[in-house]
Motif scaffolding. Structure first.
Motif, PDB file in Angstrom:
ATOM      1  N   THR A  49      -5.873   3.361  -3.219  1.00  0.00           N
ATOM      2  CA  THR A  49      -6.755   2.246  -3.538  1.00  0.00           C
ATOM      3  C   THR A  49      -6.169   1.336  -4.611  1.00  0.00           C
ATOM      4  OG1 THR A  49      -8.666   3.623  -2.979  1.00  0.00           O
ATOM      5  CG2 THR A  49      -9.097   1.631  -4.248  1.00  0.00           C
ATOM      6  N   SER A  50      -5.425   1.910  -5.550  1.00  0.00           N
ATOM      7  CA  SER A  50      -4.809   1.108  -6.614  1.00  0.00           C
ATOM      8  C   SER A  50      -3.783   0.130  -6.059  1.00  0.00           C
ATOM      9  CB  SER A  50      -4.141   2.022  -7.636  1.00  0.00           C
ATOM     10  OG  SER A  50      -5.058   2.931  -8.195  1.00  0.00           O
ATOM     11  N   TYR A  51      -3.274   0.398  -4.851  1.00  0.00           N
ATOM     12  CA  TYR A  51      -2.239  -0.447  -4.248  1.00  0.00           C
ATOM     13  C   TYR A  51      -2.774  -1.284  -3.087  1.00  0.00           C
ATOM     14  CZ  TYR A  51       0.306   3.329  -6.587  1.00  0.00           C
ATOM     15  OH  TYR A  51       0.761   4.257  -7.498  1.00  0.00           O
ATOM     16  N   ALA A  52      -4.089  -1.382  -2.955  1.00  0.00           N
ATOM     17  CA  ALA A  52      -4.678  -2.123  -1.838  1.00  0.00           C
ATOM     18  C   ALA A  52      -4.162  -3.558  -1.810  1.00  0.00           C
ATOM     19  CB  ALA A  52      -6.194  -2.119  -1.943  1.00  0.00           C
ATOM     20  N   GLY A  53      -3.655  -3.965  -0.654  1.00  0.00           N
ATOM     21  CA  GLY A  53      -3.139  -5.316  -0.499  1.00  0.00           C
ATOM     22  C   GLY A  53      -1.688  -5.493  -0.903  1.00  0.00           C
ATOM     23  N   ASP A  54      -1.070  -4.456  -1.465  1.00  0.00           N
ATOM     24  CA  ASP A  54       0.337  -4.541  -1.866  1.00  0.00           C
ATOM     25  C   ASP A  54       1.208  -4.112  -0.688  1.00  0.00           C
ATOM     26  OD1 ASP A  54       2.874  -4.361  -2.983  1.00  0.00           O
ATOM     27  OD2 ASP A  54       2.133  -3.599  -4.899  1.00  0.00           O
ATOM     28  N   TYR A  55       1.809  -5.073  -0.013  1.00  0.00           N
ATOM     29  CA  TYR A  55       2.584  -4.777   1.197  1.00  0.00           C
ATOM     30  C   TYR A  55       3.800  -3.909   0.899  1.00  0.00           C
ATOM     31  CZ  TYR A  55      -0.013  -9.099   2.109  1.00  0.00           C
ATOM     32  OH  TYR A  55      -0.979 -10.061   2.177  1.00  0.00           O
ATOM     33  N   ALA A  56       4.379  -4.064  -0.282  1.00  0.00           N
ATOM     34  CA  ALA A  56       5.583  -3.307  -0.630  1.00  0.00           C
ATOM     35  C   ALA A  56       5.287  -1.822  -0.801  1.00  0.00           C
ATOM     36  CB  ALA A  56       6.204  -3.861  -1.912  1.00  0.00           C
ATOM     37  N   VAL A  57       4.020  -1.457  -0.911  1.00  0.00           N
ATOM     38  CA  VAL A  57       3.627  -0.044  -1.015  1.00  0.00           C
ATOM     39  C   VAL A  57       3.015   0.426   0.303  1.00  0.00           C
ATOM     40  CG1 VAL A  57       2.119   1.617  -2.169  1.00  0.00           C
ATOM     41  CG2 VAL A  57       3.273  -0.154  -3.498  1.00  0.00           C
ATOM     42  N   ILE A  58       2.047  -0.334   0.812  1.00  0.00           N
ATOM     43  CA  ILE A  58       1.292   0.094   1.996  1.00  0.00           C
ATOM     44  C   ILE A  58       2.176   0.152   3.242  1.00  0.00           C
ATOM     45  CG2 ILE A  58      -0.651  -0.425   3.498  1.00  0.00           C
ATOM     46  CD1 ILE A  58      -1.425   0.484   0.692  1.00  0.00           C
ATOM     47  N   LEU A  59       2.994  -0.879   3.465  1.00  0.00           N
ATOM     48  CA  LEU A  59       3.793  -0.924   4.694  1.00  0.00           C
ATOM     49  C   LEU A  59       4.867   0.163   4.760  1.00  0.00           C
ATOM     50  CD1 LEU A  59       4.124  -4.764   5.371  1.00  0.00           C
ATOM     51  CD2 LEU A  59       2.611  -3.101   6.455  1.00  0.00           C
ATOM     52  N   PRO A  60       5.677   0.401   3.696  1.00  0.00           N
ATOM     53  CA  PRO A  60       6.657   1.499   3.781  1.00  0.00           C
ATOM     54  C   PRO A  60       6.012   2.851   4.020  1.00  0.00           C
ATOM     55  CG  PRO A  60       7.184   0.062   1.937  1.00  0.00           C
ATOM     56  CD  PRO A  60       5.838  -0.367   2.449  1.00  0.00           C
ATOM     57  N   ILE A  61       4.881   3.095   3.349  1.00  0.00           N
ATOM     58  CA  ILE A  61       4.192   4.363   3.553  1.00  0.00           C
ATOM     59  C   ILE A  61       3.669   4.466   4.983  1.00  0.00           C
ATOM     60  CG2 ILE A  61       2.090   5.645   2.936  1.00  0.00           C
ATOM     61  CD1 ILE A  61       2.537   4.855   0.054  1.00  0.00           C
TER      62      ILE A  61
END
Length: 435
Positions: A174-186
């Motif tokens: 949730t702390s990274y919601a909207g951060d593509y550099a975190v959500i997409l690689p994961i």
């Protein structure tokens, strides 16, 4: 058939003992047995359900123990042993090959050695690249300490590729919601780990020639993409105006979160929003996706994509009045169809039975019980917030579901395949009324 369950059970018990050591717990209080047992089971079965907060309850050593348990459980104990044996000794005995063949669903014994070398290489590459990207993003955007960023990057990369839902944050992603550099690689790592090592190996060699792919790879790849599109579209459409999930995000952030939601329900278990706040339609869609799961011989759980799609082709053949079940230019063996049907029906019984057991022993609501039961059996790790609130009998129900979900379907499928006896006679046929 007994080797695989015993190996997983041994690892779970060993992990429990390690997590019970005083230095595995953050602070001065010793870990409780149930918290250690539940966490070890969840880690070995690469589920990610947790009764305590991983980032605050466990020390850095305890977190490292969880990471190792997930890594071994994800690749498979037999697979890990085989890989180490290959690199150390370079040869495999017949018994080891047979055990490895059962664990990873390898068709030919001659393919065991080369496959496991590719498994080790693929795992290191995906986890290494994902960890590097996440470490860079955490260090430049979230944490001041490089060592802290590196540990979070490594931990999240291992969890993602192994489809385990553990997180060092109490609110997952949730702390990274909207951060593509975190959500997409994961999300990419979760999807890759969920399609299965045999598929990744075949794609590595034949990705330019889809027409030459095996039926297994076709079903897994196209089926996974289709299910991802359906789950993501349903999530975005239903949750678009839900302020408790993605309603307050920008349109592009909603789409990215929708893709994440479509991927994670297949077995990833990580989330950048509260699953306890989603609409009932979204919750039901997630239960279906968790039940289906990912690819065979992957880090994902569920009945598997190939099983689900094969049963779809069985229905299609029945509707058309065809005697053979055909996929493309190939006919499917009736024994394979019986195996798929058996696994699906057993899974239905386990998930619904687990939900009823939770309602009886923990007095939980039906929707939350079914979601948690499907998440445990599918080794997903998503939760509406019910797991930390369960009593000990409720936790034991989830422990059994996680263990069977990771080990039982593999063992059952192998048992159905290997226990084939040639009948020397045929009984008279009789046709009961169906429908």
């Amino acid at each position: 058939m007994r080797l695989l369950p015993l190996a997983f059970l041994t690892l779970i018990l060993a992990g429990t003992l390690l997590l019970l050591l005083p230095f595995a717990r953050e602070g001065e209080q010793d870990p409780s047995f149930m918290d250690a047992f539940f966490t070890s089971t969840s880690a070995v079965t690469v589920t990610g359900l947790a009764t305590v907060d991983t980032g605050t309850y466990w020390s850095i050593i305890g977190q490292a123990i969880i990471l190792v348990l997930v890594e071994i459980g994800g690749i498979g104990i037999i697979a890990m042993t085989t890989v180490l044996g290959l690199f150390v000794g370079g040869r495999l005995g017949l018994r080891t090959r047979l055990a490895a063949q059962t664990d990873m669903h390898v068709v030919s014994l001659g393919d065991v050695g080369p496959l496991f070398k590719r498994v080790a290489f693929t795992t290191l590459v995906f986890q290494g690249v994902t960890a590097a990207i996440l470490t860079w993003r955490y260090y430049t955007g979230y944490f001041d300490s490089f060592a802290y960023s590196l540990w979070h990057g490594i931990f999240d990369a291992v969890m993602a590729f192994n489809n385990a839902g553990f997180s060092l944050h109490p609110d997952s992603l949730t702390s990274y919601a909207g951060d593509y550099a975190v959500i997409l690689p994961i999300s990419v790592a979760v999807f890759a780990g969920g399609v299965g090592f045999p598929v990744l190996a075949e794609l590595y060699q034949e990705w330019r020639s889809p027409k030459t792919w095996t039926i297994h790879t076709r079903l897994t790849v196209w089926g996974s993409l289709a299910l991802l599109a359906i789950a993501s579209a349903m999530f975005v459409l239903v949750e678009w105006n839900n302020s408790a999930t993605i309603g307050d995000l920008s349109p592009i952030d909603k789409l990215v979160t929708g893709i994440e939601g479509g991927i994670m329900t297949r077995s990833g278990g990580l989330a950048s929003f509260d699953w306890g706040a989603v609409e009932p339609v979204t919750l039901n869609t997630a239960i279906i996706m968790m039940f289906i799961g990912g690819g065979s011989a992957s880090t994902a759980g569920g009945i598997k994509v190939t099983t689900f799609l094969l049963l779809g082709y069985v229905i299609l053949a029945e509707l058309r009045g065809e005697e053979q079940v055909r996929i493309g230019s190939r006919a499917i063996n009736p024994r394979t169809i019986r195996t798929a049907l058996s696994i699906a029906l057993i899974a239905v019984g386990l998930v619904t039975g687990g939900a009823m057991a939770l309602m009886m022993v923990a007095n939980t609501a039906y929707a939350d019980s079914l979601f948690e039961s499907a998440s445990a059996f599918g080794t997903v790790g998503l939760s509406t917030g019910l797991t930390p609130e369960l009593n000990i009998p409720g936790q034991l129900v989830l422990i059994v579901l996680m263990f069977i979900g990771r080990v039982g379907t593999i063992t059952a499928a192998s048992a159905f395949v290997l226990r084939r006896r040639q009948s020397r006679y045929h009984l008279p046929e009789e046709q009961p009324i169906i429908g």
